[in-house]
Motif scaffolding. Structure first.
Motif, short mmCIF file in Angstrom:
data_model
loop_
_atom_site.label_atom_id
_atom_site.label_comp_id
_atom_site.label_asym_id
_atom_site.label_seq_id
_atom_site.Cartn_x
_atom_site.Cartn_y
_atom_site.Cartn_z
N UNK A 151 0.85 -1.22 0.00
CA UNK A 151 0.00 0.00 0.00
C UNK A 151 0.87 1.26 0.00
N UNK A 152 1.96 1.23 0.79
CA UNK A 152 2.87 2.39 0.83
C UNK A 152 3.41 2.66 -0.58
N UNK A 153 3.87 1.61 -1.27
CA UNK A 153 4.44 1.80 -2.60
C UNK A 153 3.38 2.30 -3.59
N UNK A 154 2.19 1.71 -3.50
CA UNK A 154 1.13 2.06 -4.46
C UNK A 154 0.67 3.51 -4.32
N UNK A 184 2.33 -7.45 -7.33
CA UNK A 184 2.50 -6.24 -8.13
C UNK A 184 1.58 -6.32 -9.33
N UNK A 185 0.95 -5.19 -9.66
CA UNK A 185 -0.02 -5.20 -10.75
C UNK A 185 0.70 -5.06 -12.08
N UNK A 186 1.00 -6.20 -12.71
CA UNK A 186 1.69 -6.16 -14.00
C UNK A 186 0.71 -6.31 -15.17
N UNK A 187 -0.55 -5.94 -14.93
CA UNK A 187 -1.52 -5.95 -16.02
C UNK A 187 -1.94 -7.33 -16.45
N UNK A 188 -1.95 -8.27 -15.50
CA UNK A 188 -2.29 -9.66 -15.83
C UNK A 188 -3.76 -9.85 -16.13
N UNK A 189 -4.08 -11.08 -16.53
CA UNK A 189 -5.45 -11.40 -16.95
C UNK A 189 -6.36 -11.58 -15.73
N UNK A 203 8.66 -13.97 -6.82
CA UNK A 203 9.34 -13.11 -5.84
C UNK A 203 8.40 -11.99 -5.43
N UNK A 204 8.49 -11.58 -4.18
CA UNK A 204 7.74 -10.38 -3.78
C UNK A 204 8.65 -9.56 -2.90
N UNK A 205 8.98 -8.39 -3.41
CA UNK A 205 9.99 -7.60 -2.71
C UNK A 205 9.44 -6.31 -2.12
N UNK A 206 8.12 -6.13 -2.14
CA UNK A 206 7.57 -4.89 -1.54
C UNK A 206 8.04 -4.73 -0.09
N UNK A 207 8.00 -5.78 0.75
CA UNK A 207 8.44 -5.58 2.15
C UNK A 207 9.94 -5.39 2.29
N UNK A 208 10.70 -5.58 1.21
CA UNK A 208 12.14 -5.30 1.26
C UNK A 208 12.37 -3.84 0.86
N UNK A 209 11.52 -3.35 -0.06
CA UNK A 209 11.74 -2.01 -0.62
C UNK A 209 11.32 -0.89 0.32
#
Ligand SMILES: Cc1cc2nc3c(=O)[nH]c(=O)nc-3n(C[C@H](O)[C@H](O)[C@H](O)COP(=O)(O)O)c2cc1C
Length: 324
Positions: A171-174, A214-219, A269-275
């Protein structure tokens, strides 16, 4: 006596190195020969200023590329000795490899090397089948072999506590328009040599999802194709958090990913909590470990997928110009 690597050896090894993962598939690396050594540098033109202001992601990606480079050279019988950040005045040169005493590749090097073209990020839901104990052990050993640690979150309460940290980091990143713009710039809806193809971006998120994607525009998600209720979440960490530690962690990441591929496992991979620095600290405290978390992975059994595109070797090599 042979005193250095050749351009042909560099070219062959770089073709494997570029298969490494990178944040948004930016492929932030360049390769060259200098005084007989192979040098790997961060490509400053491929930084992500809003998403990766410190350069952590570029160093993790270059560390992963370095691990592939090491494997490729070893399997070709031309093992290299690595020096990380060899020139203090040139911090973008992340590694220099010079030829070591020739030796046969080990069986582990051979099987990890064979996994390079089969590894890809799988962002789709996995089957609910648990990852067996021997595979979990191998993943931990892979991290330890590269001077890092891998913490597997066991049980619903550990996974739920992690998920809360990850969702709040997401949420912080978004909320940051610069971050959102950068992510959207790297989504590819047409064939391209870099960026994340929307077809590889995983399904759209749903409110019931435990982990943020992460929202990469998937289906859109097929009905009933929810994510596994208790995913295997693994946190990779290093002893410290210097630029060198991050390069070490990138090599360990790639070793863990290739070990997973070799064991028939899929990983995203999910790196939001690292970033997000506050989330990273919360994660570190929740694990009760010394050192620094450097990457989080969701691991399980997934459906076969396809590798994402890469730029050609010619686009990432800096070779001396030969006079006509
Ligand atoms: C430092 C780093 C951070 C990453 N963070 C994420 C992430 O948060 N979410 C995600 O879906 N993929 C993440 N990835 C995976 C990349 O998007 C992926 O490696 C890239 O698109 C290339 O695709 P491939 O892994 O299938 O080769 C990350 C990769 C790296 C190296």
């Amino acid at each position: 006596m042979d005193t250095g690597f050749t351009a042909a050896q560099l070219r062959a090894a770089a073709a494997d190195a570029v298969r490494a993962p990178s944040l948004h598939n930016t492929q932030p690396w360049r390769f060259r020969l200098r005084d007989g050594g192979i040098e790997l540098s961060i490509d400053p033109a491929r930084r992500l200023p809003a998403t990766d202001p410190s350069g952590w992601g570029a160093r993790i990606a270059c560390g992963a590329a370095l691990f592939n480079l090491r494997l490729a050279l070893a399997v070709a019988g031309t093992t290299g000795t690595v020096r990380l950040r060899p020139y203090p005045a040139e911090p973008d040169v992340v590694a220099r490899l010079v030829p070591d005493v020739p030796r046969r590749p080990t069986p582990t090097e051979q099987s990890l090397y064979a996994a390079i073209p089969r590894r890809f990020s799988n962002r789709a839901p996995f089957w609910p089948d648990p990852v067996p104990a021997d595979a979990r052990w191998r993943l931990g050993e892979a991290a330890r072999a590269e001077q890092c640690w891998l913490e597997l979150l066991i049980g619903a309460s550990a996974v739920n506590a992690f998920a809360e940290i990850a969702r709040s980091a997401h949420r912080v990143l978004e909320r940051d328009p610069g971050y959102r713009d950068e992510r959207d710039e790297w989504i590819r809806r047409e064939p391209a040599p870099d960026g994340v193809p929307a077809t590889a971006g995983g399904p759209q998120s749903e409110p019931q999802d435990l982990l943020p994607a992460r929202a990469f525009g998937g289906r859109n998600r097929a009905p009933g194709r929810d994510f596994e209720p208790e995913p295997l979440v693994a946190v990779l960490g290093s002893a410290g958090n210097t630029a060198t530690d991050q390069l070490v962690a990138g090599q360990a990441l790639q070793r863990v990913l290739l070990t997973a591929t070799d064991a028939g496992l899929s990983v995203s991979m999910l790196s939001q909590p690292i970033e997000v620095p506050g989330a990273r600290e919360q994660l570190r405290l929740s694990l009760g470990r010394f050192g620094t978390p450097q990457m989080v992975m969701r691991i399980g059994y997934g459906q076969p997928g396809v590798a994402t595109p890469r730029r050609t070797v010619d686009e990432v090599l800096d070779l001396p110009v030969v006079p006509a």
